[in-house]
Enzyme design. Structure first.
Site, PDB file in Angstrom:
ATOM      1  N   TYR A  33      -6.841   5.730   4.442  1.00 29.63           N
ATOM      2  CA  TYR A  33      -7.153   6.793   5.398  1.00 29.63           C
ATOM      3  C   TYR A  33      -5.918   7.186   6.176  1.00 29.63           C
ATOM      4  O   TYR A  33      -4.889   6.509   6.135  1.00 29.63           O
ATOM      5  CB  TYR A  33      -8.254   6.333   6.366  1.00 29.63           C
ATOM      6  CG  TYR A  33      -7.777   5.382   7.452  1.00 29.63           C
ATOM      7  CD1 TYR A  33      -7.525   5.837   8.752  1.00 29.63           C
ATOM      8  CD2 TYR A  33      -7.573   4.030   7.185  1.00 29.63           C
ATOM      9  CE1 TYR A  33      -7.089   4.969   9.741  1.00 29.63           C
ATOM     10  CE2 TYR A  33      -7.140   3.161   8.168  1.00 29.63           C
ATOM     11  CZ  TYR A  33      -6.903   3.638   9.448  1.00 29.63           C
ATOM     12  OH  TYR A  33      -6.467   2.775  10.431  1.00 29.63           O
ATOM     13  N   ARG A  52       2.466   9.368   4.315  1.00 23.39           N
ATOM     14  CA  ARG A  52       1.925   8.008   4.394  1.00 23.39           C
ATOM     15  C   ARG A  52       0.635   7.884   3.592  1.00 23.39           C
ATOM     16  O   ARG A  52       0.415   6.881   2.900  1.00 23.39           O
ATOM     17  CB  ARG A  52       1.692   7.629   5.857  1.00 23.39           C
ATOM     18  CG  ARG A  52       1.173   6.216   6.042  1.00 23.39           C
ATOM     19  CD  ARG A  52       1.170   5.791   7.491  1.00 23.39           C
ATOM     20  NE  ARG A  52       0.259   6.597   8.310  1.00 23.39           N
ATOM     21  CZ  ARG A  52       0.092   6.408   9.613  1.00 23.39           C
ATOM     22  NH1 ARG A  52       0.780   5.473  10.249  1.00 23.39           N
ATOM     23  NH2 ARG A  52      -0.744   7.177  10.301  1.00 23.39           N
ATOM     24  N   ARG A 101     -21.287  -1.261  -8.444  1.00 19.32           N
ATOM     25  CA  ARG A 101     -20.423  -2.331  -7.958  1.00 19.32           C
ATOM     26  C   ARG A 101     -19.867  -3.190  -9.094  1.00 19.32           C
ATOM     27  O   ARG A 101     -20.613  -3.780  -9.860  1.00 19.32           O
ATOM     28  CB  ARG A 101     -21.189  -3.212  -6.970  1.00 19.32           C
ATOM     29  CG  ARG A 101     -20.310  -4.200  -6.200  1.00 19.32           C
ATOM     30  CD  ARG A 101     -21.152  -4.986  -5.197  1.00 19.32           C
ATOM     31  NE  ARG A 101     -20.324  -5.808  -4.329  1.00 19.32           N
ATOM     32  CZ  ARG A 101     -19.880  -7.019  -4.664  1.00 19.32           C
ATOM     33  NH1 ARG A 101     -20.206  -7.541  -5.832  1.00 19.32           N
ATOM     34  NH2 ARG A 101     -19.134  -7.708  -3.812  1.00 19.32           N
ATOM     35  N   HIS A 103     -15.925  -5.556  -9.522  1.00 22.09           N
ATOM     36  CA  HIS A 103     -14.674  -5.840  -8.834  1.00 22.09           C
ATOM     37  C   HIS A 103     -13.490  -5.111  -9.463  1.00 22.09           C
ATOM     38  O   HIS A 103     -12.615  -4.614  -8.753  1.00 22.09           O
ATOM     39  CB  HIS A 103     -14.415  -7.352  -8.793  1.00 22.09           C
ATOM     40  CG  HIS A 103     -15.225  -8.062  -7.762  1.00 22.09           C
ATOM     41  ND1 HIS A 103     -16.580  -8.286  -7.891  1.00 22.09           N
ATOM     42  CD2 HIS A 103     -14.874  -8.595  -6.568  1.00 22.09           C
ATOM     43  CE1 HIS A 103     -17.024  -8.927  -6.831  1.00 22.09           C
ATOM     44  NE2 HIS A 103     -16.010  -9.125  -6.002  1.00 22.09           N
ATOM     45  N   LYS A 145      -2.406   1.703   4.614  1.00 20.60           N
ATOM     46  CA  LYS A 145      -3.407   2.073   5.620  1.00 20.60           C
ATOM     47  C   LYS A 145      -4.797   2.042   4.967  1.00 20.60           C
ATOM     48  O   LYS A 145      -5.434   3.065   4.736  1.00 20.60           O
ATOM     49  CB  LYS A 145      -3.089   3.455   6.200  1.00 20.60           C
ATOM     50  CG  LYS A 145      -3.704   3.708   7.570  1.00 20.60           C
ATOM     51  CD  LYS A 145      -3.091   4.954   8.198  1.00 20.60           C
ATOM     52  CE  LYS A 145      -3.731   5.339   9.510  1.00 20.60           C
ATOM     53  NZ  LYS A 145      -3.483   4.381  10.586  1.00 20.60           N
ATOM     54  N   GLU A 177       2.251  -6.000  15.392  1.00 16.76           N
ATOM     55  CA  GLU A 177       1.771  -4.712  15.902  1.00 16.76           C
ATOM     56  C   GLU A 177       0.493  -4.925  16.690  1.00 16.76           C
ATOM     57  O   GLU A 177       0.085  -6.066  16.929  1.00 16.76           O
ATOM     58  CB  GLU A 177       1.527  -3.750  14.737  1.00 16.76           C
ATOM     59  CG  GLU A 177       0.520  -4.274  13.719  1.00 16.76           C
ATOM     60  CD  GLU A 177       0.423  -3.402  12.470  1.00 16.76           C
ATOM     61  OE1 GLU A 177       0.986  -2.299  12.455  1.00 16.76           O
ATOM     62  OE2 GLU A 177      -0.250  -3.830  11.506  1.00 16.76           O
ATOM     63  N   LEU A 201       1.955  -1.591   9.779  1.00 15.55           N
ATOM     64  CA  LEU A 201       1.739  -0.244   9.268  1.00 15.55           C
ATOM     65  C   LEU A 201       2.958   0.613   9.597  1.00 15.55           C
ATOM     66  O   LEU A 201       3.481   0.529  10.714  1.00 15.55           O
ATOM     67  CB  LEU A 201       0.498   0.368   9.933  1.00 15.55           C
ATOM     68  CG  LEU A 201       0.147   1.784   9.483  1.00 15.55           C
ATOM     69  CD1 LEU A 201      -0.457   1.759   8.093  1.00 15.55           C
ATOM     70  CD2 LEU A 201      -0.808   2.435  10.457  1.00 15.55           C
TER      71      LEU A 201
END
Length: 281
Positions: A33, A52, A101, A103, A145, A177, A201
């Site tokens: 995101y 980014r 679902r 993996h 991110k 951070e 980040l």
């Protein structure tokens, strides 16, 4: 509309847009995101945020949901529909696929795209933050991110319950951070920030402040610093998209900073002026 949302081509109010339960973001956090501030229907530093975002997609091996210029068009179309020119937060995320679902990455996965924008005022710069130190037990991909933010949420809840505004993550003695922001310090007239390695980040605001220091002739240093160095810094600074730059008054209930207010104010004002000029009508 005062707020607006998007999911794979469907647009409407935030509370009305729905996503399939099999979106891998729900059960694996398998996505990335980014977020940017909007003012006067202008997105501040969009290119930096897209850099980014597409780098995070690459690192997670998610095929982009659309070309960069098309995503920018989607985001600008969304904010053009807002009724107000007041500051908004614009958030967008991409997950690997809508798939049952499993993996391993689903074959022929097609990434999903979600975005929304809602009113969001910048934090006040005249109210310093109080911080809480928390041992950083997150994984070694903090430079991506991703949607996997449970450790951040748990640490932030500890801070709130302690009457604090943010945390100071540290691995041993090394400061990394905050739970939702970057950290920097001022010491002897030098702007100091941790290196953008796998432990933090790559904050857009951090990058902007390094650029600002170069423009203003303020020395900067990119290197790890310890909790003790943070506690003894001339100023401690929280850097984030939604705050820009907030000074820190206390860490673990101990007073910090307050020794280079002139330089702090210079940087805060310069960045605020940058933001206002870039988002003026």
């Amino acid at each position: 509309m005062r707020d607006i949302a998007y999911y794979n081509g469907t647009i409407g109010p935030i509370d009305e847009i729905k996503a399939p339960i099999t979106d891998r973001g729900f059960y694996f956090g398998d996505g990335v995101y980014d977020a940017a501030m909007v003012r006067n229907k202008k997105i501040f530093a969009l290119n930096d945020h897209l850099d980014r975002f597409y780098n995070s997609l690459r690192l997670l091996r998610i095929a982009p949901p659309m070309p960069r210029e098309d995503l920018a068009a989607v985001l600008y179309d969304l904010i053009s529909r807002l009724d107000s020119d007041e500051p908004h937060m614009l958030y967008w995320q991409s997950t690997r696929a809508v798939a049952h679902r499993m993996h391993a990455f689903p074959p022929n996965a097609k990434a999903s795209l979600m975005a929304f924008s809602e009113p969001f005022g910048l934090d006040r710069h005249d109210k310093p933050y109080k911080l809480l130190t928390v041992e950083d037990t997150r994984f070694f991909h903090c430079n991506i991110k991703t949607l996997n933010l449970i450790p951040n949420c748990m640490a932030m809840q500890r801070a709130v319950e302690a009457g604090c505004d943010e945390v100071v993550f540290h691995r041993g003695d090394r400061v990394t951070e905050g739970a939702h922001s970057g950290l920097a310090i001022l010491k002897d007239g030098v702007f100091c920030t941790p290196p953008a390695d796998e432990l933090i980040l790559p904050s857009i605001t951090r990058m902007h402040f390094l650029q600002l220091c170069e423009k203003l002739g303020i020395p900067s240093r990119i290197a790890p610093f310890t909790v003790d160095e943070l506690m003894n810094a001339d100023e401690v600074m929280i850097l984030s998209t939604g705050s820009h730059c907030i000074s820190v008054s206390h860490v673990d209930e101990k007073p910090v900073g307050g020794k280079d207010i002139v330089l702090l104010n210079t940087l805060q004002k310069a960045y605020q002026d940058w933001f206002m000029n870039e988002t003026d009508k």
